[in-house]
Design a protein around this motif. Structure first.
Motif, PDB file in Angstrom:
ATOM      1  N   TRP A   1     136.612  34.226  19.081  1.00  0.00           N
ATOM      2  CA  TRP A   1     137.240  35.044  18.042  1.00  0.00           C
ATOM      3  C   TRP A   1     136.813  36.497  18.225  1.00  0.00           C
ATOM      4  CZ3 TRP A   1     139.583  31.013  17.989  1.00  0.00           C
ATOM      5  CH2 TRP A   1     139.248  29.813  17.368  1.00  0.00           C
ATOM      6  N   GLY A   2     137.627  37.405  17.718  1.00  0.00           N
ATOM      7  CA  GLY A   2     137.337  38.836  17.860  1.00  0.00           C
ATOM      8  C   GLY A   2     136.487  39.393  16.741  1.00  0.00           C
ATOM      9  N   ASP A   3     135.639  38.552  16.127  1.00  0.00           N
ATOM     10  CA  ASP A   3     134.860  39.042  14.986  1.00  0.00           C
ATOM     11  C   ASP A   3     133.447  38.461  14.935  1.00  0.00           C
ATOM     12  OD1 ASP A   3     135.364  36.426  14.313  1.00  0.00           O
ATOM     13  OD2 ASP A   3     136.251  36.857  12.353  1.00  0.00           O
ATOM     14  N   GLY A   4     132.936  37.997  16.078  1.00  0.00           N
ATOM     15  CA  GLY A   4     131.596  37.423  16.075  1.00  0.00           C
ATOM     16  C   GLY A   4     130.849  37.715  17.355  1.00  0.00           C
TER      17      GLY A   4
ATOM     18  N   GLU B   1     133.999  48.916  13.451  1.00  0.00           N
ATOM     19  CA  GLU B   1     132.973  49.400  14.375  1.00  0.00           C
ATOM     20  C   GLU B   1     131.556  48.971  13.994  1.00  0.00           C
ATOM     21  OE1 GLU B   1     133.379  53.611  14.789  1.00  0.00           O
ATOM     22  OE2 GLU B   1     135.217  53.455  15.981  1.00  0.00           O
ATOM     23  N   ILE B   2     130.802  48.667  15.026  1.00  0.00           N
ATOM     24  CA  ILE B   2     129.356  48.466  14.937  1.00  0.00           C
ATOM     25  C   ILE B   2     128.741  49.472  15.905  1.00  0.00           C
ATOM     26  CG2 ILE B   2     127.438  46.864  15.264  1.00  0.00           C
ATOM     27  CD1 ILE B   2     129.366  46.080  13.006  1.00  0.00           C
ATOM     28  N   GLY B   3     127.921  50.362  15.398  1.00  0.00           N
ATOM     29  CA  GLY B   3     127.311  51.361  16.259  1.00  0.00           C
ATOM     30  C   GLY B   3     128.319  52.273  16.932  1.00  0.00           C
ATOM     31  N   GLY B   4     129.429  52.559  16.241  1.00  0.00           N
ATOM     32  CA  GLY B   4     130.432  53.469  16.780  1.00  0.00           C
ATOM     33  C   GLY B   4     131.376  52.853  17.781  1.00  0.00           C
ATOM     34  N   ARG B   5     131.301  51.528  17.985  1.00  0.00           N
ATOM     35  CA  ARG B   5     132.195  50.822  18.905  1.00  0.00           C
ATOM     36  C   ARG B   5     132.817  49.631  18.183  1.00  0.00           C
ATOM     37  NH1 ARG B   5     133.452  53.995  23.109  1.00  0.00           N
ATOM     38  NH2 ARG B   5     131.600  55.083  23.853  1.00  0.00           N
ATOM     39  N   PRO B   6     134.088  49.338  18.427  1.00  0.00           N
ATOM     40  CA  PRO B   6     134.693  48.155  17.801  1.00  0.00           C
ATOM     41  C   PRO B   6     133.926  46.891  18.169  1.00  0.00           C
ATOM     42  CG  PRO B   6     136.364  49.521  18.867  1.00  0.00           C
ATOM     43  CD  PRO B   6     135.040  50.060  19.295  1.00  0.00           C
TER      44      PRO B   6
ATOM     45  N   TRP C   1     122.504  40.667  20.486  1.00  0.00           N
ATOM     46  CA  TRP C   1     123.644  40.416  21.377  1.00  0.00           C
ATOM     47  C   TRP C   1     123.791  41.483  22.459  1.00  0.00           C
ATOM     48  CZ3 TRP C   1     123.985  42.624  16.570  1.00  0.00           C
ATOM     49  CH2 TRP C   1     124.635  43.845  16.475  1.00  0.00           C
ATOM     50  N   LYS C   2     123.046  42.572  22.372  1.00  0.00           N
ATOM     51  CA  LYS C   2     123.175  43.635  23.374  1.00  0.00           C
ATOM     52  C   LYS C   2     122.331  43.268  24.593  1.00  0.00           C
ATOM     53  CE  LYS C   2     122.790  48.623  24.145  1.00  0.00           C
ATOM     54  NZ  LYS C   2     122.062  48.516  25.422  1.00  0.00           N
ATOM     55  N   ILE C   3     122.954  42.525  25.499  1.00  0.00           N
ATOM     56  CA  ILE C   3     122.248  42.052  26.689  1.00  0.00           C
ATOM     57  C   ILE C   3     122.572  42.898  27.911  1.00  0.00           C
ATOM     58  CG2 ILE C   3     122.129  39.687  25.818  1.00  0.00           C
ATOM     59  CD1 ILE C   3     124.535  39.043  27.629  1.00  0.00           C
TER      60      ILE C   3
ATOM     61  N   ILE D   1     131.716  42.670   4.236  1.00  0.00           N
ATOM     62  CA  ILE D   1     131.031  43.955   4.349  1.00  0.00           C
ATOM     63  C   ILE D   1     129.530  43.743   4.493  1.00  0.00           C
ATOM     64  CG2 ILE D   1     130.396  46.028   3.061  1.00  0.00           C
ATOM     65  CD1 ILE D   1     133.111  46.241   4.318  1.00  0.00           C
ATOM     66  N   ARG D   2     128.979  42.759   3.779  1.00  0.00           N
ATOM     67  CA  ARG D   2     127.549  42.480   3.913  1.00  0.00           C
ATOM     68  C   ARG D   2     127.188  42.144   5.352  1.00  0.00           C
ATOM     69  NH1 ARG D   2     124.232  38.401   4.513  1.00  0.00           N
ATOM     70  NH2 ARG D   2     125.950  36.900   4.538  1.00  0.00           N
ATOM     71  N   GLU D   3     128.017  41.332   6.012  1.00  0.00           N
ATOM     72  CA  GLU D   3     127.742  40.949   7.402  1.00  0.00           C
ATOM     73  C   GLU D   3     127.933  42.124   8.351  1.00  0.00           C
ATOM     74  OE1 GLU D   3     128.901  36.228   6.864  1.00  0.00           O
ATOM     75  OE2 GLU D   3     130.437  37.682   7.437  1.00  0.00           O
ATOM     76  N   LYS D   4     128.909  42.988   8.050  1.00  0.00           N
ATOM     77  CA  LYS D   4     129.071  44.197   8.858  1.00  0.00           C
ATOM     78  C   LYS D   4     127.816  45.070   8.760  1.00  0.00           C
ATOM     79  CE  LYS D   4     131.568  48.570   9.265  1.00  0.00           C
ATOM     80  NZ  LYS D   4     130.325  49.262   9.641  1.00  0.00           N
ATOM     81  N   LYS D   5     127.300  45.236   7.542  1.00  0.00           N
ATOM     82  CA  LYS D   5     126.108  46.055   7.348  1.00  0.00           C
ATOM     83  C   LYS D   5     124.898  45.440   8.048  1.00  0.00           C
ATOM     84  CE  LYS D   5     127.580  48.230   3.029  1.00  0.00           C
ATOM     85  NZ  LYS D   5     127.341  48.348   1.559  1.00  0.00           N
ATOM     86  N   LEU D   6     124.827  44.117   8.061  1.00  0.00           N
ATOM     87  CA  LEU D   6     123.740  43.440   8.769  1.00  0.00           C
ATOM     88  C   LEU D   6     123.798  43.746  10.263  1.00  0.00           C
ATOM     89  CD1 LEU D   6     121.451  41.378   9.150  1.00  0.00           C
ATOM     90  CD2 LEU D   6     123.218  39.590   9.207  1.00  0.00           C
ATOM     91  N   LEU D   7     124.977  43.613  10.852  1.00  0.00           N
ATOM     92  CA  LEU D   7     125.124  43.898  12.285  1.00  0.00           C
ATOM     93  C   LEU D   7     124.846  45.366  12.578  1.00  0.00           C
ATOM     94  CD1 LEU D   7     128.313  41.774  13.076  1.00  0.00           C
ATOM     95  CD2 LEU D   7     125.957  41.264  13.735  1.00  0.00           C
TER      96      LEU D   7
END
Length: 284
Positions: A126-129, A27-32, A252-254, A235-241
């Motif tokens: 991909w499901g991770d970017g 999750e990023i911001g409570g959403r996958p 990316w939130k358009i 994990i570092r990239e997850k924390k960045l996002l």
């Protein structure tokens, strides 16, 4: 147009998160992150998805099946077992959830989606970017050159598929060079169905022989994206996002925050209905 998303890998470099869930469900911001990617495509009108599942496929299936109830207010009649949903944001998406095998490689997963994609141009990522890539411009670029494949080329530190470019045509593709900087493979592909002929079977890595052959055949083009792009491999990239999302300035939130607005409106309607019912009862 179909959007294919690969969501079946192990995500071993995110082991702290992926022991109980597949990487696209982190999750990023409570959403996958998978939801964020689908929201991006949906904003451009691409709402027909085929998702290639593998590792812990049941987690993604359950999330999609339960989506409406998880994102709505509910009235539950325990005696009858009936459940009513109220409000909530329900995107008008069609989703194929396709088990493509636990050990199947990326090329194999793509080929297993062929019956769902059909004989038409399709998108793939991909499901991770996440990215703020303009999908309308990407599609227009793909249609302008007439080749079989377009990938989105980005320029973060070079540790993914390195590209050698000449006037937007990819002349060489090499996976994960150890040194150097330049354009790399950022996914967000647009593809013609003929690319399935470049994939031999389940053990084919899309990033190796198929893309290398497409480049040699002059059939692989690059859409250069100079704005935001970020994968989530660590994990570092997850924390960045996560920090970007929490800042309220996630690039990316358009899309508009339709979901929260719908939930609020649904709650308000429920409150009004309850108030009206109580008032009517008092009058009688």
């Amino acid at each position: 147009m179909k959007v294919a998303i690969l969501a079946g890998g192990l995500g071993s470099r995110l082991a702290e998160e992926t022991e109980a869930k597949p990487k696209p469900m982190v999750e990023i911001g409570g959403r996958p992150i998978l939801w964020h990617i689908m929201m991006h495509y949906s904003t451009y009108g691409f709402k027909d998805f085929s998702i290639a599942l593998g590792y812990k496929a049941e987690v993604i299936k359950k999330y999609m099946v339960d989506y409406c109830s998880l994102n709505s207010n509910l009235t539950v009649n325990l005696k009858s077992g009936e459940i009513e949903t109220h409000g909530g944001y329900r995107p008008d998406w069609m989703i194929d959830l396709v088990d493509t095998g636990l050990k199947t490689q990326t090329g194999g997963r793509i080929k297993r989606l062929a019956p769902y994609v059909g004989n038409e141009t399709f998108m793939l990522t991909w499901g991770d970017g996440v990215s703020d890539v303009n999908l309308d411009d990407l599609l227009a670029f793909h249609r302008s050159h007439g080749k079989l494949a377009t990938l989105t080329a980005v320029r973060p530190p070079a540790r993914f598929g390195h590209l050698q470019l000449e006037d937007d045509q990819i002349t060489e593709f090499s996976e994960k060079p150890q040194i150097g900087e330049g354009w790399i493979n950022g996914a967000f592909f647009v593809l013609e169905p003929e690319i399935f002929d470049y994939i031999d079977g389940d053990m084919t890595h899309w990033e190796k022989e198929p893309l290398e052959r497409l480049a040699r055949d002059g059939q692989l083009m690059a859409y250069k994206h100079n704005s935001f792009w970020q994968c989530m491999d660590t994990i570092r990239e997850k924390k960045l996002l996560e920090s970007l999302w929490e800042s309220g300035k996630a690039p990316w939130k358009i899309w508009e925050d339709q979901q929260n607005a719908s939930l609020t409106n649904g709650a308000q309607r429920l409150h009004r209905n309850s108030h009206d019912t109580h008032a009517a009862s008092s009058r009688t």
